[in-house]
Design a protein around this motif. Structure first.
Motif, short mmCIF file in Angstrom:
data_model
loop_
_atom_site.label_atom_id
_atom_site.label_comp_id
_atom_site.label_asym_id
_atom_site.label_seq_id
_atom_site.Cartn_x
_atom_site.Cartn_y
_atom_site.Cartn_z
N MET A 1 0.83 -1.21 0.00
CA MET A 1 0.00 0.00 0.00
C MET A 1 0.86 1.26 0.00
O MET A 1 0.60 2.21 -0.75
CB MET A 1 -0.90 0.00 1.24
CG MET A 1 -2.05 -0.98 1.20
SD MET A 1 -2.96 -0.94 2.79
CE MET A 1 -4.26 -2.12 2.46
N VAL A 2 1.88 1.30 0.84
CA VAL A 2 2.74 2.49 0.92
C VAL A 2 3.50 2.67 -0.39
O VAL A 2 3.63 3.79 -0.91
CB VAL A 2 3.70 2.39 2.12
CG1 VAL A 2 4.68 3.56 2.11
CG2 VAL A 2 2.91 2.37 3.43
N ALA A 3 4.01 1.58 -0.94
CA ALA A 3 4.75 1.67 -2.20
C ALA A 3 3.86 2.19 -3.33
O ALA A 3 4.29 3.02 -4.15
CB ALA A 3 5.33 0.31 -2.56
N GLU A 4 2.62 1.70 -3.37
CA GLU A 4 1.70 2.14 -4.42
C GLU A 4 1.42 3.64 -4.30
O GLU A 4 1.38 4.35 -5.31
CB GLU A 4 0.41 1.33 -4.32
CG GLU A 4 -0.56 1.54 -5.46
CD GLU A 4 -1.52 2.68 -5.22
OE1 GLU A 4 -2.00 3.28 -6.20
OE2 GLU A 4 -1.80 2.99 -4.04
N ARG A 5 1.29 4.13 -3.09
CA ARG A 5 1.05 5.56 -2.90
C ARG A 5 2.30 6.38 -3.25
O ARG A 5 2.19 7.50 -3.76
CB ARG A 5 0.60 5.81 -1.46
CG ARG A 5 -0.85 5.41 -1.24
CD ARG A 5 -1.17 5.10 0.22
NE ARG A 5 -2.59 4.80 0.40
CZ ARG A 5 -3.15 3.62 0.08
NH1 ARG A 5 -2.42 2.65 -0.44
NH2 ARG A 5 -4.45 3.44 0.28
N ALA A 6 3.47 5.85 -2.95
CA ALA A 6 4.71 6.54 -3.32
C ALA A 6 4.81 6.69 -4.84
O ALA A 6 5.22 7.74 -5.35
CB ALA A 6 5.91 5.78 -2.78
N GLN A 7 4.41 5.66 -5.57
CA GLN A 7 4.48 5.69 -7.03
C GLN A 7 3.50 6.69 -7.63
O GLN A 7 3.70 7.17 -8.75
CB GLN A 7 4.23 4.29 -7.58
CG GLN A 7 5.33 3.29 -7.24
CD GLN A 7 4.90 1.85 -7.39
OE1 GLN A 7 3.76 1.57 -7.80
NE2 GLN A 7 5.78 0.92 -7.03
N ARG A 8 2.42 6.97 -6.90
CA ARG A 8 1.38 7.89 -7.40
C ARG A 8 1.78 9.36 -7.30
O ARG A 8 1.19 10.22 -7.94
CB ARG A 8 0.11 7.71 -6.57
CG ARG A 8 -0.90 6.79 -7.18
CD ARG A 8 -2.21 7.00 -6.47
NE ARG A 8 -2.58 5.88 -5.64
CZ ARG A 8 -3.34 5.95 -4.56
NH1 ARG A 8 -3.75 7.11 -4.11
NH2 ARG A 8 -3.65 4.86 -3.89
N LEU A 9 2.75 9.67 -6.47
CA LEU A 9 3.09 11.08 -6.22
C LEU A 9 3.64 11.73 -7.47
O LEU A 9 4.45 11.15 -8.20
CB LEU A 9 4.10 11.17 -5.07
CG LEU A 9 3.57 10.70 -3.70
CD1 LEU A 9 4.71 10.63 -2.69
CD2 LEU A 9 2.47 11.62 -3.20
N LYS A 10 3.23 12.97 -7.70
CA LYS A 10 3.62 13.70 -8.91
C LYS A 10 4.94 14.43 -8.67
O LYS A 10 5.08 15.20 -7.72
CB LYS A 10 2.53 14.73 -9.27
CG LYS A 10 2.87 15.62 -10.44
CD LYS A 10 2.90 14.85 -11.74
CE LYS A 10 3.37 15.74 -12.91
NZ LYS A 10 2.53 16.91 -13.14
N ILE A 11 5.91 14.17 -9.55
CA ILE A 11 7.22 14.79 -9.47
C ILE A 11 7.28 15.94 -10.47
O ILE A 11 6.85 15.79 -11.62
CB ILE A 11 8.32 13.75 -9.76
CG1 ILE A 11 8.32 12.67 -8.69
CG2 ILE A 11 9.69 14.42 -9.86
CD1 ILE A 11 9.21 11.48 -9.00
N GLY A 12 7.81 17.10 -10.01
CA GLY A 12 7.89 18.21 -10.96
C GLY A 12 8.37 19.50 -10.33
O GLY A 12 8.95 19.52 -9.24
N ASN A 13 8.13 20.59 -11.05
CA ASN A 13 8.52 21.93 -10.62
C ASN A 13 7.72 22.30 -9.36
O ASN A 13 6.50 22.13 -9.33
CB ASN A 13 8.25 22.93 -11.74
CG ASN A 13 8.87 24.29 -11.48
OD1 ASN A 13 8.75 24.86 -10.39
ND2 ASN A 13 9.55 24.82 -12.47
N PRO A 14 8.38 22.82 -8.33
CA PRO A 14 7.64 23.15 -7.11
C PRO A 14 6.57 24.22 -7.31
O PRO A 14 5.64 24.31 -6.50
CB PRO A 14 8.74 23.63 -6.14
CG PRO A 14 9.88 24.01 -7.01
CD PRO A 14 9.81 23.09 -8.20
#
Length: 481
Positions: A305-318
């Motif tokens: 569950m934690v890994a799946e949520r980590a993968q969902r996070l959007k990476i980008g310009n702050p």
């Protein structure tokens, strides 16, 4: 921004000794030329604050409260602009920066309320022989000049946790903000000026910490030192400060325990809060979740569950509205974390997700089977990395959580009241949070650690009283009869 290349001393902008370029952590572009103070200018700021203290210590509580409330209102009025300043200089995602500005407003409001409610206590003198016919009470009085050295990760709210209590108590302040995030502090010069703070009460001197730490902690006019940062620097400050009172908010590698007995829906909710607590602001939070101990019956499901949520996070310009993860504060942080993950993997750890670097961005990383002697188990990661391990016995989980030189916040999720009480008694941390992640903090609560996590407590009222001297006053009746 006006004043970004200058120092703020005695209510005026002063030319700095030199200019240093400030980079946006995500883009690498230079966003400002920041003025750095020399040792002599730091001395001048301290001496200015000392002279101002002689008058400011007599300013009544209601007036100090009014100033603090006014600055809170001014910050709220400029919340959007200030959040962008935080995001640009720290790399903090904009939605997290907005949350920090909201908390900053609350911190100054708590300081305003605390200023109005400073109170001592009566002392029962006749409880001891020869104490009869004495009436006694205590009063709290401001100490003098407070020097405040603040970190990059909450460049407005952690400044507020030092400046707000100092003003509430009637002290004057010399503030040295973090080298990476001076703009969020310099903006306070005009805000406090507009709020009616007398000149010289707040002095802001960006500069090199190695160059200025000694004068900020040893100058004879300094009464109190408050520092948030690394244990290494905290120990140096403690050694330099001598008999001065010191508050040190230092490192952590916060543990969290998840007991048996949670159903799927409950576990999903804990996993949501865990992802937020481990990866908010790229894990660059003192109480970011770093070590998670999960009952073996839930371990595989919870890790997934934690890994799946980590993968969902959007990476980008702050500065993008939907960004969750952005750049770490500098390349040194990237290199250190990359090395620690590699060392853990080389000694048996498994990467569930993450362990990827793009420029200064580290993807959210979940690890299992990390040896207890690895850096990631023993040191403060201060990045988007979380370790998950199974346990069979609650007491053993507590023992493993305590296997750390740090002790700031700990979280424990359990439905078993005996387990909850045992955690509150046995976890060796400054705070134990039951059915809450250790990353939880509201700004009026006492906040601080044990062991190498520091000494003293923040949380506005607690910090304010630390910044005051207690004076005992006694009257003897019938002395001449």
């Amino acid at each position: 921004m006006a004043g970004e290349s200058q120092l703020w001393i005695q209510g005026e902008w002063v030319e700095a000794s030199r200019l240093v370029p400030l980079e946006n952590p995500y883009t690498g572009e230079v966003i400002a030329q920041v003025g750095y103070a020399s040792v002599d200018q730091a001395k001048a700021a301290i001496e200015s604050a000392r002279r101002t203290f002689e008058d400011f210590r007599h300013v009544p509580a209601w007036e100090r409260a009014h100033i603090l409330r006014s600055v809170a209102e001014l910050i709220a009025d400029r919340a959007g602009e200030l959040a962008e300043t935080i995001a640009r200089e720290s790399g903090k995602p904009l939605k997290a920066a907005r949350g920090e500005v909201e908390r900053t407003v609350q911190t100054y409001l708590f300081a305003a309320e605390a200023a109005r409610d400073i109170r001592g206590e009566s002392v029962p003198m006749d409880a001891a022989p020869h104490g009869e016919r004495h009436t006694a009470y205590t009063v709290h009085q401001p100490m003098g000049v407070v020097t405040a050295i603040t970190p990059f990760n909450f460049p407005m709210n952690l400044v507020a946790h030092k400046v707000g209590p100092a003003i509430a108590a009637g002290n004057t302040i010399v503030l040295k903000p973090a080298e990476h995030t001076p703009l969020s502090a310099l903006v306070l010069a005009k805000l406090f000026k507009d709020a009616g703070l007398p000149d010289g009460v707040l002095n802001i001197i960006p500069g090199d910490g190695k160059e200025l730490s000694e004068v900020l902690t040893t100058h004879p006019d300094v009464a109190f030192v408050t520092f948030t940062g690394s244990p290494r620097v905290g120990k140096l400050i403690r050694a330099q400060a001598g008999l001065r009172k010191v508050t040190l908010e230092l490192g952590s590698n916060s543990p969290m325990l998840v007991d048996a007995g949670f159903d799927e829906g409950e576990l999903n909710k804990i996993a949501d809060e865990t992802a937020a607590g481990a990866f908010s602001y790229n894990g660059q939070v003192c109480i970011s979740i770093q070590r998670i101990y999960v009952h073996r019956s839930l371990y595989d499901r919870f890790t997934a569950m934690v890994a799946e949520r980590a993968q969902r996070l959007k990476i980008g310009n702050p500065l993008d509205e939907d960004t969750d993860i952005s750049a770490l504060i500098n390349q040194e942080a990237v290199d250190r974390l990359s090395s620690w993950v590699k060392n853990a993997v080389d000694t048996g750890a498994k990467v569930v997700t993450g362990d990827k670097i793009d420029g200064r961005v580290m993807h959210p990383t979940v690890l299992t089977d990390v040896p207890e002697n690895a850096e990631l188990s023993q040191e403060e990661a201060f990045g988007p990395v979380v370790l998950i391990a199974p346990f069979d016995d609650w007491r053993d989980a507590i023992r493993r959580a305590n296997n750390s030189k740090f002790g700031l916040n700990a979280g424990a999720f359990t439905k078993n009241i005996d387990h909850a009480l045992l955690a509150t008694q046995e976890l060796h941390t400054g705070a134990v949070l039951i059915n809450q992640v250790p990353t939880f903090r509201v700004d009026q609560m006492p906040y601080g650690g044990v062991k190498e996590s520091g000494t003293g407590r923040e949380g506005v009222r607690y910090a304010m009283y630390d910044m005051m001297d207690v004076k005992m006053v006694a009257f003897r009746s019938g002395a001449f009869s």
